[in-house]
Design a protein around this motif. Structure first.
Motif, PDB file in Angstrom:
ATOM      1  N   UNK A   1       0.835  -1.208   0.000  1.00  0.00           N
ATOM      2  CA  UNK A   1       0.000   0.000   0.000  1.00  0.00           C
ATOM      3  C   UNK A   1       0.867   1.256   0.000  1.00  0.00           C
ATOM      4  N   UNK A   2       1.965   1.222   0.758  1.00  0.00           N
ATOM      5  CA  UNK A   2       2.845   2.384   0.838  1.00  0.00           C
ATOM      6  C   UNK A   2       3.534   2.681  -0.499  1.00  0.00           C
ATOM      7  N   UNK A   3       3.896   1.658  -1.231  1.00  0.00           N
ATOM      8  CA  UNK A   3       4.638   1.878  -2.487  1.00  0.00           C
ATOM      9  C   UNK A   3       3.773   1.711  -3.729  1.00  0.00           C
ATOM     10  N   UNK A   4       2.493   1.437  -3.541  1.00  0.00           N
ATOM     11  CA  UNK A   4       1.613   1.191  -4.688  1.00  0.00           C
ATOM     12  C   UNK A   4       1.527   2.346  -5.678  1.00  0.00           C
ATOM     13  N   UNK A   5       1.585   3.611  -5.258  1.00  0.00           N
ATOM     14  CA  UNK A   5       1.522   4.667  -6.275  1.00  0.00           C
ATOM     15  C   UNK A   5       2.648   4.584  -7.297  1.00  0.00           C
ATOM     16  N   UNK A   6       3.805   4.133  -6.883  1.00  0.00           N
ATOM     17  CA  UNK A   6       4.936   4.036  -7.797  1.00  0.00           C
ATOM     18  C   UNK A   6       4.917   2.727  -8.574  1.00  0.00           C
ATOM     19  N   UNK A   7       4.387   1.675  -7.980  1.00  0.00           N
ATOM     20  CA  UNK A   7       4.293   0.387  -8.685  1.00  0.00           C
ATOM     21  C   UNK A   7       3.212   0.449  -9.757  1.00  0.00           C
ATOM     22  N   UNK A   8       2.039   0.954  -9.382  1.00  0.00           N
ATOM     23  CA  UNK A   8       0.897   0.978 -10.290  1.00  0.00           C
ATOM     24  C   UNK A   8       0.996   2.142 -11.268  1.00  0.00           C
ATOM     25  N   UNK A   9       1.596   3.233 -10.826  1.00  0.00           N
ATOM     26  CA  UNK A   9       1.809   4.348 -11.732  1.00  0.00           C
ATOM     27  C   UNK A   9       0.851   5.503 -11.559  1.00  0.00           C
ATOM     28  N   UNK A  10       0.367   5.729 -10.344  1.00  0.00           N
ATOM     29  CA  UNK A  10      -0.483   6.892 -10.127  1.00  0.00           C
ATOM     30  C   UNK A  10       0.155   7.861  -9.142  1.00  0.00           C
ATOM     31  N   UNK A  11       1.487   7.908  -9.123  1.00  0.00           N
ATOM     32  CA  UNK A  11       2.190   8.801  -8.195  1.00  0.00           C
ATOM     33  C   UNK A  11       2.028  10.270  -8.571  1.00  0.00           C
ATOM     34  N   UNK A  12       1.514  10.556  -9.764  1.00  0.00           N
ATOM     35  CA  UNK A  12       1.268  11.936 -10.152  1.00  0.00           C
ATOM     36  C   UNK A  12       0.114  12.566  -9.390  1.00  0.00           C
ATOM     37  N   UNK A  13      -0.814  11.743  -8.906  1.00  0.00           N
ATOM     38  CA  UNK A  13      -1.938  12.241  -8.101  1.00  0.00           C
ATOM     39  C   UNK A  13      -1.462  12.349  -6.658  1.00  0.00           C
ATOM     40  N   UNK A  14      -1.026  13.533  -6.265  1.00  0.00           N
ATOM     41  CA  UNK A  14      -0.324  13.680  -4.987  1.00  0.00           C
ATOM     42  C   UNK A  14      -1.181  13.344  -3.764  1.00  0.00           C
ATOM     43  N   UNK A  15      -2.468  13.649  -3.785  1.00  0.00           N
ATOM     44  CA  UNK A  15      -3.278  13.399  -2.591  1.00  0.00           C
ATOM     45  C   UNK A  15      -3.446  11.902  -2.313  1.00  0.00           C
ATOM     46  N   UNK A  16      -3.719  11.127  -3.317  1.00  0.00           N
ATOM     47  CA  UNK A  16      -3.874   9.680  -3.109  1.00  0.00           C
ATOM     48  C   UNK A  16      -2.515   9.024  -2.860  1.00  0.00           C
ATOM     49  N   UNK A  17      -1.461   9.584  -3.425  1.00  0.00           N
ATOM     50  CA  UNK A  17      -0.114   9.071  -3.173  1.00  0.00           C
ATOM     51  C   UNK A  17       0.253   9.232  -1.703  1.00  0.00           C
ATOM     52  N   UNK A  18       0.034  10.410  -1.155  1.00  0.00           N
ATOM     53  CA  UNK A  18       0.331  10.655   0.260  1.00  0.00           C
ATOM     54  C   UNK A  18      -0.568   9.797   1.147  1.00  0.00           C
ATOM     55  N   UNK A  19      -1.830   9.695   0.791  1.00  0.00           N
ATOM     56  CA  UNK A  19      -2.768   8.864   1.539  1.00  0.00           C
ATOM     57  C   UNK A  19      -2.270   7.425   1.610  1.00  0.00           C
ATOM     58  N   UNK A  20      -1.932   6.844   0.476  1.00  0.00           N
ATOM     59  CA  UNK A  20      -1.489   5.447   0.458  1.00  0.00           C
ATOM     60  C   UNK A  20      -0.161   5.263   1.187  1.00  0.00           C
ATOM     61  N   UNK A  21       0.739   6.224   1.055  1.00  0.00           N
ATOM     62  CA  UNK A  21       2.033   6.123   1.737  1.00  0.00           C
ATOM     63  C   UNK A  21       1.850   6.124   3.255  1.00  0.00           C
ATOM     64  N   UNK A  22       1.073   7.055   3.765  1.00  0.00           N
ATOM     65  CA  UNK A  22       0.871   7.149   5.217  1.00  0.00           C
ATOM     66  C   UNK A  22       0.123   5.930   5.748  1.00  0.00           C
ATOM     67  N   UNK A  23      -0.946   5.536   5.069  1.00  0.00           N
ATOM     68  CA  UNK A  23      -1.720   4.379   5.539  1.00  0.00           C
ATOM     69  C   UNK A  23      -0.924   3.085   5.420  1.00  0.00           C
ATOM     70  N   UNK A  24      -0.125   2.957   4.372  1.00  0.00           N
ATOM     71  CA  UNK A  24       0.710   1.767   4.230  1.00  0.00           C
ATOM     72  C   UNK A  24       1.719   1.636   5.354  1.00  0.00           C
ATOM     73  N   UNK A  25       2.332   2.753   5.713  1.00  0.00           N
ATOM     74  CA  UNK A  25       3.277   2.729   6.833  1.00  0.00           C
ATOM     75  C   UNK A  25       2.548   2.392   8.128  1.00  0.00           C
ATOM     76  N   UNK A  26       1.360   2.945   8.317  1.00  0.00           N
ATOM     77  CA  UNK A  26       0.578   2.651   9.527  1.00  0.00           C
ATOM     78  C   UNK A  26       0.226   1.169   9.616  1.00  0.00           C
ATOM     79  N   UNK A  27      -0.178   0.575   8.514  1.00  0.00           N
ATOM     80  CA  UNK A  27      -0.518  -0.859   8.515  1.00  0.00           C
ATOM     81  C   UNK A  27       0.728  -1.697   8.793  1.00  0.00           C
ATOM     82  N   UNK A  28       1.857  -1.321   8.199  1.00  0.00           N
ATOM     83  CA  UNK A  28       3.095  -2.066   8.442  1.00  0.00           C
ATOM     84  C   UNK A  28       3.512  -1.980   9.908  1.00  0.00           C
ATOM     85  N   UNK A  29       3.370  -0.807  10.522  1.00  0.00           N
ATOM     86  CA  UNK A  29       3.699  -0.651  11.941  1.00  0.00           C
ATOM     87  C   UNK A  29       2.755  -1.488  12.803  1.00  0.00           C
ATOM     88  N   UNK A  30       1.461  -1.500  12.460  1.00  0.00           N
ATOM     89  CA  UNK A  30       0.525  -2.362  13.179  1.00  0.00           C
ATOM     90  C   UNK A  30       0.937  -3.823  13.074  1.00  0.00           C
TER      91      UNK A  30
END
Length: 141
Positions: free
Chosen positions: A44-73
């Motif tokens: 989830x944290x790296x999906x914007x770069x894998x899938x290719x939607x890193x240009x959409x900054x709001x969803x990129x930041x959302x996925x990065x933060x939530x991915x890190x949160x899930x990994x920490x959990x």
């Protein structure tokens, strides 16, 4: 003469509950669930770069933060399950948010890649979060 109240850490029910959660976290099923949650969070944290939607900054930041949160959990589930088992609902809630985030965060969805990626990983995190919460309730025979 009144007796001293027993400390909560020494209560027999609490001690048996901790032992049950420690036993549940040591099972191969629990370890597999924890590993899958960790991998889902990292994806989830790296999906914007894998899938290719890193240009959409709001969803990129959302996925990065939530991915890190899930990994920490997931790291918490793996290391101190008897204290973090109740946090499985947080992972499930993050999974639900991940599913609706493409519409809620961006307002419009640019590609189906974003939706597909978020729905799949969101569903996985939600199901694994629910499974983590249920592990402590399972009885081993």
């Amino acid at each position: 003469m009144a007796t001293q109240p027993q400390r909560i850490e020494e209560h027999p029910d609490l001690m048996s509950l901790r032992a049950r959660y420690a036993q549940a976290s040591a099972s191969p099923v629990a370890q597999a669930v924890e590993g899958l949650i960790l991998l889902s969070g990292l994806y989830l944290a790296i999906s914007p770069w894998i899938v290719g939607f890193s240009g959409a900054s709001s969803i990129t930041v959302n996925n990065l933060i939530l991915g890190i949160a899930v990994a920490v959990l997931a790291l918490g589930f793996g290391s101190v399950y008897e204290r973090t088992y109740g946090m499985g609902w947080v992972a499930a809630a993050i999974g639900v948010w991940t599913i609706v985030a493409p519409w809620a965060v961006t307002g419009n969805v640019d590609t189906t890649k974003t939706v597909t990626s978020n729905v799949i990983v969101g569903a996985a995190v939600m199901i694994l979060g629910i499974a983590t919460s249920a592990l402590g309730r399972m009885r081993r025979t």
